[in-house]
Write an enzyme that holds these catalytic residues in place. Sequence first.
Site, PDB file in Angstrom:
ATOM      1  N   GLY A   1      12.527  77.142  44.085  1.00  0.00           N
ATOM      2  CA  GLY A   1      13.882  77.677  43.929  1.00  0.00           C
ATOM      3  C   GLY A   1      14.212  78.678  45.014  1.00  0.00           C
ATOM      4  O   GLY A   1      13.364  79.024  45.847  1.00  0.00           O
ATOM      5  N   ASP A   2      15.457  79.107  45.026  1.00  0.00           N
ATOM      6  CA  ASP A   2      15.947  80.092  45.998  1.00  0.00           C
ATOM      7  C   ASP A   2      15.804  79.619  47.438  1.00  0.00           C
ATOM      8  O   ASP A   2      15.585  80.423  48.349  1.00  0.00           O
ATOM      9  CB  ASP A   2      15.219  81.443  45.829  1.00  0.00           C
ATOM     10  CG  ASP A   2      15.261  81.932  44.405  1.00  0.00           C
ATOM     11  OD1 ASP A   2      16.352  81.918  43.831  1.00  0.00           O
ATOM     12  OD2 ASP A   2      14.203  82.303  43.866  1.00  0.00           O
TER      13      ASP A   2
ATOM     14  N   LYS B   1      20.472  76.861  48.470  1.00  0.00           N
ATOM     15  CA  LYS B   1      21.275  75.645  48.216  1.00  0.00           C
ATOM     16  C   LYS B   1      22.742  75.846  48.544  1.00  0.00           C
ATOM     17  O   LYS B   1      23.434  74.912  48.927  1.00  0.00           O
ATOM     18  CB  LYS B   1      21.158  75.222  46.747  1.00  0.00           C
ATOM     19  CG  LYS B   1      19.765  74.826  46.368  1.00  0.00           C
ATOM     20  CD  LYS B   1      19.682  74.535  44.883  1.00  0.00           C
ATOM     21  CE  LYS B   1      18.295  74.720  44.360  1.00  0.00           C
ATOM     22  NZ  LYS B   1      18.023  76.048  43.810  1.00  0.00           N
ATOM     23  N   GLY B   2      23.200  77.088  48.423  1.00  0.00           N
ATOM     24  CA  GLY B   2      24.613  77.382  48.692  1.00  0.00           C
ATOM     25  C   GLY B   2      25.019  76.913  50.076  1.00  0.00           C
ATOM     26  O   GLY B   2      26.141  76.449  50.289  1.00  0.00           O
TER      27      GLY B   2
ATOM     28  N   GLY C   1      20.804  81.408  40.219  1.00  0.00           N
ATOM     29  CA  GLY C   1      21.650  82.388  40.889  1.00  0.00           C
ATOM     30  C   GLY C   1      21.879  81.936  42.297  1.00  0.00           C
ATOM     31  O   GLY C   1      20.919  81.667  43.020  1.00  0.00           O
ATOM     32  N   HIS C   2      23.114  81.739  42.676  1.00  0.00           N
ATOM     33  CA  HIS C   2      23.334  81.459  44.074  1.00  0.00           C
ATOM     34  C   HIS C   2      24.541  82.220  44.591  1.00  0.00           C
ATOM     35  O   HIS C   2      25.488  82.489  43.872  1.00  0.00           O
ATOM     36  CB  HIS C   2      23.425  79.953  44.386  1.00  0.00           C
ATOM     37  CG  HIS C   2      24.208  79.160  43.424  1.00  0.00           C
ATOM     38  ND1 HIS C   2      23.619  78.340  42.514  1.00  0.00           N
ATOM     39  CD2 HIS C   2      25.521  79.079  43.217  1.00  0.00           C
ATOM     40  CE1 HIS C   2      24.558  77.792  41.777  1.00  0.00           C
ATOM     41  NE2 HIS C   2      25.720  78.218  42.193  1.00  0.00           N
TER      42      HIS C   2
ATOM     43  N   GLN D   1      17.034  76.187  40.133  1.00  0.00           N
ATOM     44  CA  GLN D   1      15.577  76.393  40.326  1.00  0.00           C
ATOM     45  C   GLN D   1      15.033  75.423  41.381  1.00  0.00           C
ATOM     46  O   GLN D   1      15.701  75.191  42.379  1.00  0.00           O
ATOM     47  CB  GLN D   1      14.821  76.266  38.990  1.00  0.00           C
ATOM     48  CG  GLN D   1      15.156  77.357  37.982  1.00  0.00           C
ATOM     49  CD  GLN D   1      16.416  77.107  37.203  1.00  0.00           C
ATOM     50  OE1 GLN D   1      16.641  76.023  36.701  1.00  0.00           O
ATOM     51  NE2 GLN D   1      17.273  78.093  37.086  1.00  0.00           N
TER      52      GLN D   1
ATOM     53  N   THR E   1      17.817  88.286  38.992  1.00  0.00           N
ATOM     54  CA  THR E   1      16.976  89.321  38.381  1.00  0.00           C
ATOM     55  C   THR E   1      16.823  90.563  39.247  1.00  0.00           C
ATOM     56  O   THR E   1      16.355  91.591  38.772  1.00  0.00           O
ATOM     57  CB  THR E   1      15.558  88.763  38.138  1.00  0.00           C
ATOM     58  OG1 THR E   1      15.056  88.311  39.401  1.00  0.00           O
ATOM     59  CG2 THR E   1      15.569  87.619  37.154  1.00  0.00           C
TER      60      THR E   1
HETATM   61  P1  IMP Z   1      13.117  80.983  32.816  1.00  0.00           P
HETATM   62  O1  IMP Z   1      13.821  79.885  33.543  1.00  0.00           O
HETATM   63  O2  IMP Z   1      13.981  82.228  32.650  1.00  0.00           O
HETATM   64  O3  IMP Z   1      12.499  80.542  31.522  1.00  0.00           O
HETATM   65  O4  IMP Z   1      11.881  81.463  33.740  1.00  0.00           O
HETATM   66  C1  IMP Z   1      10.776  80.619  33.985  1.00  0.00           C
HETATM   67  C2  IMP Z   1      10.283  80.750  35.424  1.00  0.00           C
HETATM   68  O5  IMP Z   1      11.258  80.200  36.314  1.00  0.00           O
HETATM   69  C3  IMP Z   1      10.066  82.191  35.893  1.00  0.00           C
HETATM   70  O6  IMP Z   1       8.980  82.215  36.802  1.00  0.00           O
HETATM   71  C4  IMP Z   1      11.352  82.525  36.628  1.00  0.00           C
HETATM   72  O7  IMP Z   1      11.171  83.553  37.569  1.00  0.00           O
HETATM   73  C5  IMP Z   1      11.622  81.178  37.299  1.00  0.00           C
HETATM   74  N1  IMP Z   1      13.043  80.978  37.619  1.00  0.00           N
HETATM   75  C6  IMP Z   1      14.041  80.721  36.774  1.00  0.00           C
HETATM   76  N2  IMP Z   1      15.203  80.570  37.435  1.00  0.00           N
HETATM   77  C7  IMP Z   1      14.931  80.710  38.743  1.00  0.00           C
HETATM   78  C8  IMP Z   1      15.719  80.606  39.945  1.00  0.00           C
HETATM   79  O8  IMP Z   1      16.931  80.341  39.949  1.00  0.00           O
HETATM   80  N3  IMP Z   1      15.040  80.793  41.115  1.00  0.00           N
HETATM   81  C9  IMP Z   1      13.713  81.022  41.147  1.00  0.00           C
HETATM   82  N4  IMP Z   1      12.951  81.125  40.069  1.00  0.00           N
HETATM   83  C10 IMP Z   1      13.547  80.962  38.866  1.00  0.00           C
END
Ligand code: IMP
Length: 428
Positions: free
Chosen positions: A12-13, A16-17, A40-41, A223, A300
């Site tokens: 993830g991250d 993508k934007g 989050g983007h 993600q 976050t």
């Molecule tokens: P959850 O999706 O909140 O249940 O988190 C599960 C795992 O996915 C954790 O390690 C989060 O930090 C990670 N995670 C969730 N959403 C993102 C994202 O958009 N980017 C990167 N990591 C993510």
Amino acid sequence: MPALVLLGAQWGDEGKGKATDLLGGSVDYVVRYQGGNNAGHTVVVGDQKYALHLLPSGILSPGCTPVIGNGVVVDPAVLLSELSGLNERGVDTSKLLLSGNAHLITPYHTTVDKVTERFLGKRKIGTTGRGIGPTYADKINRVGIRVQDLYDESILEQKVEAALDFKNQILAKLYNRRAIESGKIVEELLTYAEQIKPYVADTTLILNNAIDEGKVVLFEGGQGTLLDVDHGTYPFVTSSNPTAGGACTGAGVGPTKINRVIGILKAYTTRVGAGPFPTELFDKDGEALRTIGGERGVTTGRDRRCGWFDAVIARYATRVNGLTDFFLTKLDVLTGWEQIPVCVAYEIDGKRVEELPYSQSDFHHAKPIYEMLPGWSEDITKAKTFADLPKNAQAYVKALEEMSGAPISAIGVGPGRTETIEINSFLS
Ligand code: IMP
């Protein structure tokens, strides 16, 4: 080119934007198919910067219809607050479509997410605390609440009661928390019902018709591949399927309708939360990638863990997603290193391994085997074509392409919207 999937090839991250920007006004529908407001983007339009968590990025393009598919989990409070935030800035959000089959994140899901993480202690997943996992768990346990339930009060009451019956036992007896009153939850959910109603639609019908009419439909993954509940670094994953197959189930579109699957690949690697990460750096190089790359989570605010590019992961992403192309992002962040290590394989228990091991224990023991590629020091942010890149940057891209198993069709060379080199059009 009616239907394409755009997804993260790492954790993830990946940026993508940028890819969505490149497709710009040519897309008729942008569809989210999994995840929720854990994503989050950042999207930059003109001099305006928007941070979106739940809404598809297409919400910012006037000609585009944004869609929240059935596979997404929706926190109605977050949905309404993102919409009103955009409305206050003059963005028209009236075209949004929301699947009546999408599941709702309620306050008890967020509570359960947080208390579970606390209970796990040092074994925690490092979730975003947004209630994502517990909402998907309820969906699979068949005690979830769907958007459509908001429009039948008696069904809603029965379903919330049934879900809380069990959860309250756990909350009170195991976590020592006060039980949650179902009446209060129903009351809160009903306050959202009328506000959300104009957006609720049969999204699978609309999307299939759109594809049949030759409209351009973009499925936007949240993600990334290695956070996929089936194909990621389980259990350190999210609770949905960001991989390409997730676009089919999460939007109700058959695989035969999808023509292109684009993996977004950062020129190095990052991850947030816990879990294995073979090329992670704990030295000044890791710190430099974090600082230069601005590696802090949009959702976050947590610092991202940083490391060198891992070709084993890229190859794996090509395999499990059937990638047709890559979009390589943030190449400019690597400017200035004399030599750039790239992980080409792992050493596991003394043996060289070329493919991502399916065994969790093996992956935990995987040590990166690096190949050193020569770096460059020239500013690349003004490069418009591949030929404008310094020779070593070209060679870096070519090497990554060869190791990763799919062509690199675009390269991000700077944070701005236009700082992208397009090699092959994604819409051709
Ligand atoms: P959850 O999706 O909140 O249940 O988190 C599960 C795992 O996915 C954790 O390690 C989060 O930090 C990670 N995670 C969730 N959403 C993102 C994202 O958009 N980017 C990167 N990591 C993510």
